[in-house]
Design an enzyme around this catalytic site. Structure first.
Site, short mmCIF file in Angstrom:
data_model
loop_
_atom_site.label_atom_id
_atom_site.label_comp_id
_atom_site.label_asym_id
_atom_site.label_seq_id
_atom_site.Cartn_x
_atom_site.Cartn_y
_atom_site.Cartn_z
N GLU A 33 -2.12 -6.43 -63.79
CA GLU A 33 -0.96 -5.72 -63.14
C GLU A 33 -1.33 -5.31 -62.57
O GLU A 33 -1.68 -4.39 -62.82
CB GLU A 33 -0.12 -4.98 -64.23
N GLU A 68 3.97 -10.80 -70.15
CA GLU A 68 4.78 -10.00 -71.03
C GLU A 68 6.54 -10.43 -70.46
O GLU A 68 6.55 -11.22 -69.60
CB GLU A 68 3.89 -8.99 -70.26
C1 FCB Z 1 2.90 -3.45 -68.95
C2 FCB Z 1 2.13 -3.51 -69.40
C3 FCB Z 1 1.66 -3.79 -70.76
C4 FCB Z 1 3.08 -2.48 -71.26
C5 FCB Z 1 4.05 -3.13 -70.90
C6 FCB Z 1 5.60 -2.48 -71.47
O1 FCB Z 1 3.28 -2.79 -67.45
O2 FCB Z 1 1.30 -3.97 -69.10
O3 FCB Z 1 0.79 -2.86 -71.27
O4 FCB Z 1 2.78 -0.93 -71.25
O5 FCB Z 1 4.84 -2.69 -69.24
#
Ligand code: FCB
Length: 444
Positions: free
Chosen positions: A166, A351
């Site tokens: 990210e 994610e």
């Molecule tokens: C993302 C992150 C992860 C976690 C999620 C909820 O931005 O990569 O570490 O905090 O959000």
């Protein structure tokens, strides 16, 4: 919803994701200090000033945590290797740290889990934070050294490596909005971090390719850019948000160019000769990771300095984070990546998940709302595949309730509940639902 693994192509990787600082416990194993320790120790930055020193004690409890992944019939595990644990001073290796990850990767393989490694999930060693962190170009070279050192040890056994998790969070959220460590609110620092984080990615890819390492990628996060109204001013604001959040990184990498609407603001603050770095940043990837959580609505904010955007959450139901639930956005980004940027390159949802104020009652956590969230996003992923996106896997965030950065331990994202007083793990109903969906018909 009744989706199962058989609704996805054979070989599709189902897994869960975590990150080192959020679960391991940085007080253990001679891990070095990182900028999250000091950010958390500064009043006002993190809920209750909580830090990751103990977290879920995964450093000691990792065998049981890997058992949980295996028992849910998962195929892969996305984890990260902390820079501060491997190199406590940012330069020299901590044998205990590297041994820990060695055991962890072997533990995954022993349980039939494909190790998906992330190199930078935000543990900037304090010694490098002292010299400017991502505002300093030299940090990018130190990161390539770290990439090489950890890969010398693990590279023969990991299934995939992501360089950076990210970049938007690393650069914009942390150097312009000041919400994450190092908590800067400075346009010049932000411009440098925006570029240097991609340069670090490029230097790391170059180094690892030189070692013959396969399956290199990066994990980008995306936020669906809706508008508050249909006015041209609000549309311009949403386009600029799309540029800052979504396009900067993927276009830097796939087109070797940054969006012009973002350069209008950041141009004067970019490091000298940044253009010369673009071929390095734009090296070929083997896969792309997509993190997706929500959408936001944007409006023009008259009378405020660039980027002059006012951002508000939308009207739909929200998670414990206040993030609007909008699965269509995941379909949007998966198909958009395939169509506009990466073609047939493998894409992984690295994610996706939700925080919820889960309650443990009589030994049970009933989180039907998370089941609905998860299966709605799996359905969006399936539809994206039908619409031509080459999506190869899906990792739920997160395996465990954990340290949610500036939100401390208050926001629970896990499939597995963690009691932070006793560190007891209790699989939630969402864990059981996913396990049922992933079980293989053995014909028995
Ligand atoms: C993302 C992150 C992860 C976690 C999620 C909820 O931005 O990569 O570490 O905090 O959000």
């Amino acid at each position: 919803m009744s989706l199962s693994r058989y609704d996805f192509p054979e070989g599709f990787v189902f897994g869960a994701a975590t990150a080192a600082y959020q679960i391991e416990g940085s007080a253990f194993g001679n891990c070095g200090p990182c900028h999250w320790d000091t950010f958390a120790a500064t009043p006002g930055n993190v809920v209750r000033a909580e830090d990751g020193s103990k977290a879920c004690d995964h450093y000691h409890q990792w065998p049981a945590d890997l058992d949980l992944l295996q028992a849910a019939h998962m195929d892969g595990y996305r984890f990260s290797t902390s820079w501060a644990r491997v190199m406590p001073d940012g330069v020299n290796i901590n044998p205990e740290g590297i041994d820990f990850y060695d055991r962890l990767v072997d533990g995954m393989l022993a349980r039939g889990l494909q190790p998906f490694q992330t190199l930078y999930h935000w543990e900037m060693p304090s010694a490098l934070a002292d010299t400017g962190g991502w505002t300093n170009r030299d940090t990018c070279h130190r990161f390539a050294d770290f990439s090489e050192a950890i890969t010398r040890r693990l590279g023969d056994r990991v299934a995939a490596i992501a360089t950076i998790n990210e970049p938007w969070c690393v650069a914009w959220l942390s150097h312009f909005l000041g919400v994450h460590a190092p908590g800067l609110r400075d346009i010049r620092a932000a411009a440098r971090a925006m570029h240097h984080i991609l340069l670090a990615h490029g230097l790391s890819v170059e180094r690892l390719r030189g070692m013959g390492q396969q399956n290199l990628g990066i994990v980008l996060n995306f936020d669906y850019p809706a508008t508050v109204s249909a006015s041209p001013e609000d549309q311009t604001a949403a386009n600029l948000w799309d540029g800052i959040f979504n396009r900067w990184y993927i276009e830097g990498i796939t087109r070797q160019a940054y969006p012009s609407n973002v350069l209008e603001g950041l141009g004067p603050h970019m490091p000298a000769h940044w253009q010369d770095d673009m071929p390095l940043i734009g090296q070929k990837l083997d896969w792309l990771g997509v993190n997706y959580y929500t959408r936001n609505l944007h409006a023009h904010a008259p009378g405020t300095p660039w980027p002059s955007i006012r951002t508000v959450p939308g009207p739909l139901p929200k998670t414990q984070m206040g993030w609007e639930i909008y699965p269509e956005g995941l379909h949007h980004f998966l198909t958009r990546m395939a169509k506009d940027y990466v073609g047939d390159l493998p894409i992984y949802v690295t994610e996706n998940g939700m925080a919820n104020a889960d309650q443990l009652e009589d030994g049970v956590v009933n989180d039907r709302i998370r089941e609905d969230f998860l299966f709605a996003h799996l359905a969006a992923t399936k539809q994206a595949i039908a619409d031509g996106a080459n999506v190869k896997g899906f990792f739920y965030w997160s395996l465990l309730d954990n340290y949610e950065w500036a939100e401390g331990y208050e926001k629970r994202f896990g499939l597995v509940h963690v009691d932070f007083a006793t560190l007891a793990r209790t699989p939630k109903s969402s864990y059981h639902a996913l396990a049922r969906a992933l079980a293989r018909n053995t014909g028995a």
